[in-house]
Design an enzyme around this catalytic site. Structure first.
Site, PDB file in Angstrom:
ATOM      1  CD  GLU A 280      23.238  -7.646  -3.188  1.00 34.52           C
ATOM      2  OE1 GLU A 280      23.335  -7.069  -4.287  1.00 34.52           O
ATOM      3  OE2 GLU A 280      22.205  -8.205  -2.815  1.00 34.52           O
TER       4      GLU A 280
ATOM      5  CD  GLU B 184      -1.656  -2.354   1.711  1.00 33.37           C
ATOM      6  OE1 GLU B 184      -0.437  -2.589   1.914  1.00 33.37           O
ATOM      7  OE2 GLU B 184      -2.540  -3.198   1.919  1.00 33.37           O
ATOM      8  CG  LEU B 185       4.781   3.509   2.076  1.00 35.47           C
ATOM      9  CD1 LEU B 185       3.982   4.704   2.565  1.00 35.47           C
ATOM     10  CD2 LEU B 185       5.925   3.224   3.049  1.00 35.47           C
TER      11      LEU B 185
ATOM     12  CG  HIS C  64      27.755  -7.008 -16.286  1.00 35.05           C
ATOM     13  ND1 HIS C  64      28.366  -5.808 -16.548  1.00 35.05           N
ATOM     14  CD2 HIS C  64      26.606  -6.704 -15.620  1.00 35.05           C
ATOM     15  CE1 HIS C  64      27.608  -4.833 -16.076  1.00 35.05           C
ATOM     16  NE2 HIS C  64      26.539  -5.351 -15.505  1.00 35.05           N
TER      17      HIS C  64
ATOM     18  CB  CYS D 187       8.994  -3.989  -3.269  1.00 30.53           C
ATOM     19  SG  CYS D 187       8.262  -2.824  -2.135  1.00 30.53           S
TER      20      CYS D 187
ATOM     21  N   GLY E  49      23.676  -6.894 -22.417  1.00 34.72           N
ATOM     22  CA  GLY E  49      22.724  -7.987 -22.593  1.00 34.72           C
ATOM     23  C   GLY E  49      21.313  -7.537 -22.894  1.00 34.72           C
TER      24      GLY E  49
ATOM     25  CD  GLU F 121      27.400   1.056 -11.871  1.00 39.42           C
ATOM     26  OE1 GLU F 121      26.572   0.127 -11.924  1.00 39.42           O
ATOM     27  OE2 GLU F 121      27.334   1.969 -11.046  1.00 39.42           O
TER      28      GLU F 121
ATOM     29  CG  HIS G  33      22.134   3.773 -13.340  1.00 33.10           C
ATOM     30  ND1 HIS G  33      23.473   3.535 -13.554  1.00 33.10           N
ATOM     31  CD2 HIS G  33      21.654   2.661 -12.738  1.00 33.10           C
ATOM     32  CE1 HIS G  33      23.781   2.342 -13.096  1.00 33.10           C
ATOM     33  NE2 HIS G  33      22.704   1.788 -12.601  1.00 33.10           N
TER      34      HIS G  33
END
Ligand code: GLN
Ligand code: ZN
Length: 754
Positions: A606, A17-18, A642, A517, A433, A666, A695
């Site tokens: 990550e 909802e947010l 990549h 999200c 890609g 990048e 971007h």
């Protein structure tokens, strides 16, 4: 006596909802009053659920319209100069997050080792701090009116400063006293609210390798803040890994009320709690960032172990971190396999787990319903352990035979063979890609998923896109082509859907940043490939051109890092299983005549643990998994990889050891400084540092790309240098992509000629 606590709750809502409210507000469809109204409804819902589950310490101020670090910037008045003249506070807040027509947004980066992004505070000599307590105070009052006296969540001073950047290099800790003063004022305001108020200071920085200065600031901060008011009980909360013993003991020697430690991702914390000096221990024993049902009996065992060092009556049963990192609720998951569903627990379900575990541990009588829940938990876990869906003996046997992951020939010889076959020029041009994902394409995929169009119609739609894509690349004059990835909505989900051992949720969304999200797929069982996953599309594209088409796969480490991964097997083993599936895929691509295969590892970095002491272990198995995946490539098959980031300082040698022949990375946003490291450390393989920022919708000119290529040639020899954009082009429009790539090719031409 406090028995249980929740570190924080997802703010996005059961049905996101947010997200929808924010996007409606940004596009002018609803006004601020309506946005506030919807936000309040969400907050009250969250309180209600936690109250119903009998959670004792329920948070306020865990809500945010964008991000908690940004809220802290606003709380402390640390607004960067370029936003200072925006009078409307709401406009100012969102401008900092998203930029506006005059100003670039503030930088955003990943929150510790999660996929959540925070806004990076920009501090300088001229930064002045002043208290803006409204949000904090109002959310407390709102909750109290609703009948919940909350614990107030704040980001602690040392974490805030440690994550800030000093834009003029004057340092971040010069602001320590000033920031602390604002927190002190804030606590004085909070003390007016009630006879007793809990305040949770999140200090996840504690679980990183702290230097002496940081340790001192931590101690000083809480020594001081714990003196502000006897009405305030302070919790210093940490998560995602273990703390250092001396830090825990230093904090325990101040007048805070409690310390939060993660016993799921920081088992070492068991050795840190012998000397808590009467402080409460907020024990993170239910994983806040996974989706699996808690093993209640195992958790009770863990709590027993904890209570050997800390007094039972001062142990508060809690989540390992905020539930922000888990999806909201299982309630609407009616499509997922029922057996798999019975193994799952999202944020809402975890509330009941905490409540039940706390009751059992603190020896309170259970209701009939709770007894039944405990039995059901044990049953579900047993069923999961024995499920035929999870175990595949053949796979495990086969994996044992993969002991040698070395590729054919060393790189220096491989590359000669490849160059002979592929015959590409110096400064070879290619892309990463994906090409633009148009509305038409999305509609095509979704109609097929919903069964509205036949497989034939779907496939001919995809082929039409590939045809166009190949034609466009040929016209532009790129050297190595791609098929454009029209069949993928997501680089992990696409492969997950074609592997045994994966399940997908309908609403398993987790906040990534702002209104954005992600919905990570669920890796629950042994992984096997059902059929070739990409061969059909790549070979189709190759059949349409005499140029070389590069096959496109997502790598095993990225697939793993962007999934919710089973907790009943070490990640290293799961990575090997994934690797084997891609190993087979590479064999098939190769046999079908594909000469270059790119294996994307966007999330390799990550996955690195927060603690130095654990990095090596990760590096070893992540590297092995990648090598296992590409070990089926023959010497003449060129392997590309990549990576979507630029900070390679400490991992160049690891990347080199991955045995890829070419890596694209990048660069455009971070500048060439970072490439120097390749020169300094020495990197043997070929490399394509992105020369334009995908971007942004901006079309880079021939001139600027020419300059960039020349700058790159100062660092890399031309035979080893590839020219490509920073990343995939799927978020861009065709009328941005085509002119940009034309300019790229022109720039290369002009450099080649000179
Ligand atoms: N091949 C992928 C693409 O171009 C890579 C994306 C990524 O690294 N995030 O979209
Ligand atoms: Zn990328």
């Amino acid at each position: 006596m406090i028995k249980n606590s929740i570190t924080g709750f997802p703010r996005i809502g059961k049905g996101r909802e947010l997200k929808f409210a924010l996007e409606a507000f940004w596009s002018g469809k609803i006004d601020e009053k309506e946005l506030q109204k919807q936000a309040k409804e969400l907050r009250l819902k969250n309180l209600q659920y936690q109250k119903e589950a009998k959670i004792e310490l329920i948070s306020s101020n865990d809500f945010s319209f964008y991000d908690g670090m940004l809220d802290t910037i606003a709380l402390l008045g640390a607004i960067p100069q370029r936003f200072a003249d925006i009078g409307d506070k709401t406009k100012q807040y969102f401008a900092m997050a998203r930029g506006d027509d005059k100003r670039a947004a503030m930088e955003m980066t990943k929150w510790f080792n999660t996929n959540y992004h925070y806004i990076v505070p920009e501090l300088s000599k001229s930064t002045r701090f002043s208290l803006n307590a409204d949000k904090v105070i109002n959310e407390y009052k709102e909750a109290k009116e609703f009948g919940v006296k909350t614990k107030i969540n704040l980001i602690g001073a040392v974490t805030f400063l440690s994550l800030s950047k000093s834009v003029d290099k004057s340092g971040v800790y010069v602001h320590f006293e000033a920031v602390l003063n604002v927190y002190e004022q804030l606590l004085k305001e909070i003390a007016k609210l009630d006879e007793r108020v809990f305040v949770q200071f999140d200090e996840p920085i504690i679980v990183t390798d702290l230097n002496g200065e940081q340790k001192e600031y931590l101690f000083k901060a809480y020594e001081k803040l714990s003196q502000v008011s006897p009405k305030i009980d302070i919790i210093v909360s940490s998560y995602f890994d273990h703390a250092d013993k001396d830090v825990v003991e230093a904090l325990a020697s101040t007048d805070i009320w409690g310390i939060g430690l993660d016993f799921i991702h920081g088992k070492e914390n068991l050795d840190n709690i012998k000397n808590l000096k009467g402080k409460y221990l907020i024990a993170g024993v239910v994983d806040g960032r996974n989706i699996w049902k808690n093993d209640i009996n195992a958790t009770l065992e863990l709590l027993k172990k904890i209570s050997l060092s800390a007094p039972e009556e001062r142990i508060v049963v809690s989540t390992s971190c905020s539930l922000l990192h888990a999806p909201y609720s299982l309630e609407n998951e009616d499509k997922i396999d029922a057996e798999v569903k019975s193994w799952l627990s999202f944020a809402l379900e975890k509330l009941d787990e905490i409540s039940l575990i706390s009751k059992i541990f603190h020896k309170e009588p259970l209701s009939e319903k709770e007894k039944a829940m405990k039995d059901a938990n044990a049953k579900a876990l047993l069923a999961r352990r024995n499920s035929s869906k999870i175990h595949n003996g053949d796979l495990q046997e086969r994996l044992k035979t993969f002991t040698n992951t070395q590729r054919e020939l060393p790189f220096n010889e491989r590359i000669k063979v490849q160059k002979k076959i592929l015959n590409y020029p110096a400064l070879a041009t290619t892309t990463i890609g994906s090409f633009p994902q148009t509305d038409e394409l999305r509609a095509l995929r979704s109609s097929f998923k919903k069964g509205k169009i036949s497989k034939n119609e779907y496939e001919s739609g995809i082929k039409k896109y590939i045809d166009a894509c190949v034609k466009i690349q040929e016209d532009i004059g790129l050297d190595i082509l791609v098929h454009g990835e029209p069949e993928r909505n997501d680089m992990v989900e696409y492969f997950g859907e074609q592997l045994n051992g994966y399940a997908f949720t309908k609403e398993g969304w987790v906040q990534s940043y702002g209104s954005r999200c992600v919905k990570p797929p669920l890796l629950f069982g042994d992984i096997t490939r059902i059929n070739p996953m990409s061969v059909k599309w790549i070979t189709y594209a190759q059949s349409k051109t005499s140029k070389v088409v590069k096959g496109m796969l997502t790598g095993p480490v990225t697939v793993l890092n962007w999934s919710f991964v089973r907790d009943d097997m070490p990640k290293s083993e799961v990575a090997r299983q994934l690797a084997l599936a891609f190993n087979d895929e590479i064999t098939d691509l190769q046999n079908a005549g594909i000469k270059i295969i790119q294996v994307d590892e966007a999330a390799f970095k990550e996955g690195y643990p927060l603690r130095k002491s654990k990095k090596q272990i990760y590096e070893k198995w992540a590297l092995e998994a990648f090598k296992l995946a590409v070990s089926s490539a023959k010497a003449q098959t060129q392997i590309h990889t990549h990576m979507c980031y630029s900070n390679f300082n400490d991992i160049i040698k690891t990347i080199e050891a991955m045995e890829a022949d070419v890596i694209s990375i990048e660069t455009a946003r971070a500048g060439n400084k970072i490439l120097k490291i390749f020169e300094e450390v020495g990197y043997n393989q070929e490399i394509g540092p992105g020369i334009y920022d995908i971007h942004s919708p901006r079309i880079p000119s021939v001139d600027e790309m020419t300059k960039q290529i020349k700058a790159l040639l100062e660092i890399f020899p031309k035979e080893k240098l590839w020219i490509n954009p920073d990343c995939g082009l799927k978020t861009r429009k065709w009328d941005e992509v085509i002119p940009s790539l034309k300019n790229l090719v022109k720039a290369v031409k002009s450099v080649r000629e000179s």
